[in-house]
Design an enzyme around this catalytic site. Structure first.
Site, PDB file in Angstrom:
ATOM      1  N   HIS A 153       0.914  -1.077  -0.458  1.00 40.29           N
ATOM      2  CA  HIS A 153       0.125   0.081  -0.185  1.00 40.29           C
ATOM      3  C   HIS A 153       0.722   1.506   0.181  1.00 40.29           C
ATOM      4  O   HIS A 153       1.894   1.013   1.030  1.00 40.29           O
ATOM      5  CB  HIS A 153      -0.956  -0.165   1.312  1.00 40.29           C
ATOM      6  CG  HIS A 153      -0.464  -0.130   2.699  1.00 40.29           C
ATOM      7  ND1 HIS A 153      -0.252   1.419   3.117  1.00 40.29           N
ATOM      8  CD2 HIS A 153      -0.002  -0.596   3.585  1.00 40.29           C
ATOM      9  CE1 HIS A 153       0.002   1.253   4.346  1.00 40.29           C
ATOM     10  NE2 HIS A 153       0.412  -0.114   4.483  1.00 40.29           N
ATOM     11  N   ASP A 165       5.737   2.233   7.633  1.00 38.35           N
ATOM     12  CA  ASP A 165       4.266   1.961   6.950  1.00 38.35           C
ATOM     13  C   ASP A 165       3.795   2.798   5.967  1.00 38.35           C
ATOM     14  O   ASP A 165       3.066   3.340   6.569  1.00 38.35           O
ATOM     15  CB  ASP A 165       2.949   1.646   8.507  1.00 38.35           C
ATOM     16  CG  ASP A 165       1.387   1.263   8.020  1.00 38.35           C
ATOM     17  OD1 ASP A 165       1.731   0.556   6.792  1.00 38.35           O
ATOM     18  OD2 ASP A 165       0.779   1.217   8.729  1.00 38.35           O
ATOM     19  N   GLU A 199      -5.592   1.158   1.823  1.00 38.06           N
ATOM     20  CA  GLU A 199      -5.481   0.329   3.091  1.00 38.06           C
ATOM     21  C   GLU A 199      -5.557   0.247   4.124  1.00 38.06           C
ATOM     22  O   GLU A 199      -6.352  -0.052   5.046  1.00 38.06           O
ATOM     23  CB  GLU A 199      -4.012  -0.283   2.758  1.00 38.06           C
ATOM     24  CG  GLU A 199      -3.654  -1.896   2.721  1.00 38.06           C
ATOM     25  CD  GLU A 199      -2.882  -1.648   5.011  1.00 38.06           C
ATOM     26  OE1 GLU A 199      -2.919  -2.713   5.467  1.00 38.06           O
ATOM     27  OE2 GLU A 199      -3.283  -0.436   4.924  1.00 38.06           O
ATOM     28  N   GLU A 200      -5.392   1.539   4.502  1.00 30.16           N
ATOM     29  CA  GLU A 200      -5.294   1.675   6.312  1.00 30.16           C
ATOM     30  C   GLU A 200      -6.706   2.204   6.147  1.00 30.16           C
ATOM     31  O   GLU A 200      -6.644   2.749   7.395  1.00 30.16           O
ATOM     32  CB  GLU A 200      -4.560   3.896   5.772  1.00 30.16           C
ATOM     33  CG  GLU A 200      -2.404   3.204   6.231  1.00 30.16           C
ATOM     34  CD  GLU A 200      -2.507   2.651   6.565  1.00 30.16           C
ATOM     35  OE1 GLU A 200      -2.973   1.551   7.824  1.00 30.16           O
ATOM     36  OE2 GLU A 200      -1.156   2.728   7.044  1.00 30.16           O
ATOM     37  N   ASP A 228       4.007  -5.615   3.402  1.00 27.86           N
ATOM     38  CA  ASP A 228       3.534  -3.870   4.235  1.00 27.86           C
ATOM     39  C   ASP A 228       4.184  -4.226   5.220  1.00 27.86           C
ATOM     40  O   ASP A 228       4.199  -4.828   6.454  1.00 27.86           O
ATOM     41  CB  ASP A 228       2.132  -4.707   5.118  1.00 27.86           C
ATOM     42  CG  ASP A 228       0.981  -3.632   5.750  1.00 27.86           C
ATOM     43  OD1 ASP A 228       2.217  -2.370   5.364  1.00 27.86           O
ATOM     44  OD2 ASP A 228      -0.011  -3.439   5.748  1.00 27.86           O
ATOM     45  N   HIS A 326       1.526   3.776  13.307  1.00 28.25           N
ATOM     46  CA  HIS A 326       0.387   4.920  12.903  1.00 28.25           C
ATOM     47  C   HIS A 326       0.960   6.035  13.924  1.00 28.25           C
ATOM     48  O   HIS A 326      -0.309   6.469  14.343  1.00 28.25           O
ATOM     49  CB  HIS A 326      -0.643   3.928  13.522  1.00 28.25           C
ATOM     50  CG  HIS A 326      -1.264   3.173  12.566  1.00 28.25           C
ATOM     51  ND1 HIS A 326      -2.079   2.576  12.358  1.00 28.25           N
ATOM     52  CD2 HIS A 326      -0.159   2.512  10.914  1.00 28.25           C
ATOM     53  CE1 HIS A 326      -2.286   1.615  11.283  1.00 28.25           C
ATOM     54  NE2 HIS A 326      -1.294   1.660  10.376  1.00 28.25           N
TER      55      HIS A 326
HETATM   56  N1  PHE Z   1      -2.175  -3.814   8.722  1.00 25.91           N
HETATM   57  C1  PHE Z   1      -2.145  -2.477   8.329  1.00 25.91           C
HETATM   58  C2  PHE Z   1      -1.340  -1.036   7.833  1.00 25.91           C
HETATM   59  O1  PHE Z   1      -0.997  -1.164   8.620  1.00 25.91           O
HETATM   60  C3  PHE Z   1      -3.404  -1.927   8.984  1.00 25.91           C
HETATM   61  C4  PHE Z   1      -4.736  -3.557   8.934  1.00 25.91           C
HETATM   62  C5  PHE Z   1      -4.295  -4.068  10.738  1.00 25.91           C
HETATM   63  C6  PHE Z   1      -6.041  -3.554   8.515  1.00 25.91           C
HETATM   64  C7  PHE Z   1      -6.105  -4.858  10.694  1.00 25.91           C
HETATM   65  C8  PHE Z   1      -6.782  -4.294   8.386  1.00 25.91           C
HETATM   66  C9  PHE Z   1      -6.566  -4.880   9.448  1.00 25.91           C
HETATM   67  O2  PHE Z   1      -1.299  -0.755   7.004  1.00 25.91           O
HETATM   68 ZN    ZN Z   2      -0.428   0.936   8.653  1.00 27.19          ZN
HETATM   69 ZN    ZN Z   3       0.885  -1.113   6.346  1.00 35.96          ZN
END
Ligand code: PHE
Ligand code: ZN
Ligand code: ZN
Length: 360
Positions: A153, A165, A199-200, A228, A326
């Site tokens: 993403h 991320d 995606e987020e 990811d 995040h």
């Molecule tokens: N793994 C993702 C990210 O931080 C976030 C996420 C978590 C999306 C759980 C869906 C379910 O990019």
């Molecule tokens: Zn994320």
């Molecule tokens: Zn991510």
């Protein structure tokens, strides 16, 4: 579940060790088995896979690919994405100018390498509002009958620049695409590099991609490789547990072959690595749901590093794998450049292995 280098190894099995050793001596040509003929290599998944299962292949030299990636300027892409965030309210979230600028950077890089990227637009709802976003797709030559999708993403969260991320995943995918052109490899199978939007929010970009595929196009998608996070500052080397032997959630049939290819890369390079489950949530989810063999790489987010992991990978036990996940501090300072090179090499190795594989 940590593998290699004198570390407890619960995921290993004889078949995998044997294939890694065989691969180390056979450095060219199409080898190893087709799952249909050698069921011993494969633990059946939860149902019939939609995509064709590709014959495993040992056409690439894992050590040479790692060497090549040690010299590649992966961090340049992260610096570019950091500048984009700095100039655009500190983030690169879907539907914002920071996303648009990130996309232009990726498109320029792809065009300069000889690709013709296209935008796939979609709209979705975020907090009750309609947001417009898009994915970027760029294809190699090769048969569309066996398409390998390699993606990560491109959007960040709204709270920060998203350099680990998922700037790191973007860098890995982009550099794999650039490297493939530079080596002059002519892929037998089409590789589609994908940079997902939103995606987020709720995996909206990759969900849209899958929703737009016909049943025939789903069948022609042989594999999906996801990245990811590939540079977590206190990270680990992890790849998805395709057969569910470690985490209980198998991917579609064929996912074990993807796990095996990543396993082989790390084993041949004597780099400790471990598996990770499919339950975390990322753009592989819509692919898994569609029955497409899936796998990919992950270096960790809010989980705290265990002592076994610190022994295997270095870093600090008891500290988060990415304590800025995040957050506004997910900046250019929040990365491990060596890990990024290793994980990007792993992605390139898996990509070229499947790009050159014949259908089993
Ligand atoms: N793994 C993702 C990210 O931080 C976030 C996420 C978590 C999306 C759980 C869906 C379910 O990019
Ligand atoms: Zn994320
Ligand atoms: Zn991510």
């Amino acid at each position: 579940m940590v593998l290699g280098m004198g570390v407890p190894n619960t995921m290993n099995n004889r078949a995998k060790t044997a294939s890694a050793v065989a691969a180390a001596v056979v450095l060219s040509g199409f080898l190893v088995g087709c799952t249909a003929q050698q069921p011993g290599f494969v633990t059946p998944g939860p149902g019939p896979g939609a995509g064709p299962v590709l014959e495993r292949v040992v056409g690439a030299d894992a050590r040479a690919v790692l060497e090549a990636f040690k010299d590649r300027a992966l961090v340049d892409h992260l610096e570019a994405l950091q500048r984009v965030a700095d100039d655009n309210d500190g983030n690169r979230a879907s539907g914002t100018p920071g996303y648009e600028r990130s996309a232009r950077y990726v498109e320029e890089q792809l065009r300069a390498a000889g690709y013709s990227p296209v935008r796939q637009e979609f709209t979705y709802r975020r907090d009750g509002e309609r947001v417009k976003s898009f994915n970027i797709l760029a294809d190699t030559e090769g048969s569309a009958e066996n398409t390998i999708v390699v993606g990560g993403h491109l959007d960040s969260v709204q709270k920060g620049p998203g350099i680990n991320d998922n700037g790191s995943g973007v860098a890995a995918v982009l550099e794999t695409a650039r490297w493939m052109k530079e080596t002059g490899i002519t892929p037998a199978n089409r590789v589609r590099f994908a940079f997902w939007g939103a995606e987020e929010d709720d995996l909206d970009g990759s969900r849209h991609y899958i929703d737009e595929l016909s049943a025939a196009e789903v069948r022609r998608t042989a594999a999906y490789l996801n990245v990811d996070m590939a540079a977590s500052p206190n990270g680990v080397r992890a790849f998805h547990d395709g057969d569910g032997s470690d985490f209980g959630h198998a991917g579609p049939d064929g996912s074990q072959e993807i796990e095996d290819v990543f396993f082989r890369f790390f084993a041949e390079n004597s780099l400790p690595a471990e598996t990770t489950g499919f339950e975390g949530g990322s753009d592989y989810k819509p692919f898994v749901k569609a029955g497409i063999p899936s796998g990919g790489l992950f270096t960790g987010d809010v989980e705290s590093k265990t002592r076994a992991q610190a022994q295997a990978f270095g870093g600090v036990a008891g500290k988060d794998l990415d304590s800025c996940y995040h957050r506004a501090c997910d900046t250019i300072s929040n990365i491990n450049p060596e890990l990024l090179k290793e994980m990007s090499g792993a992605l390139a190795y898996a990509t070229v292995s499947f790009a050159m594989a014949r259908q089993g």
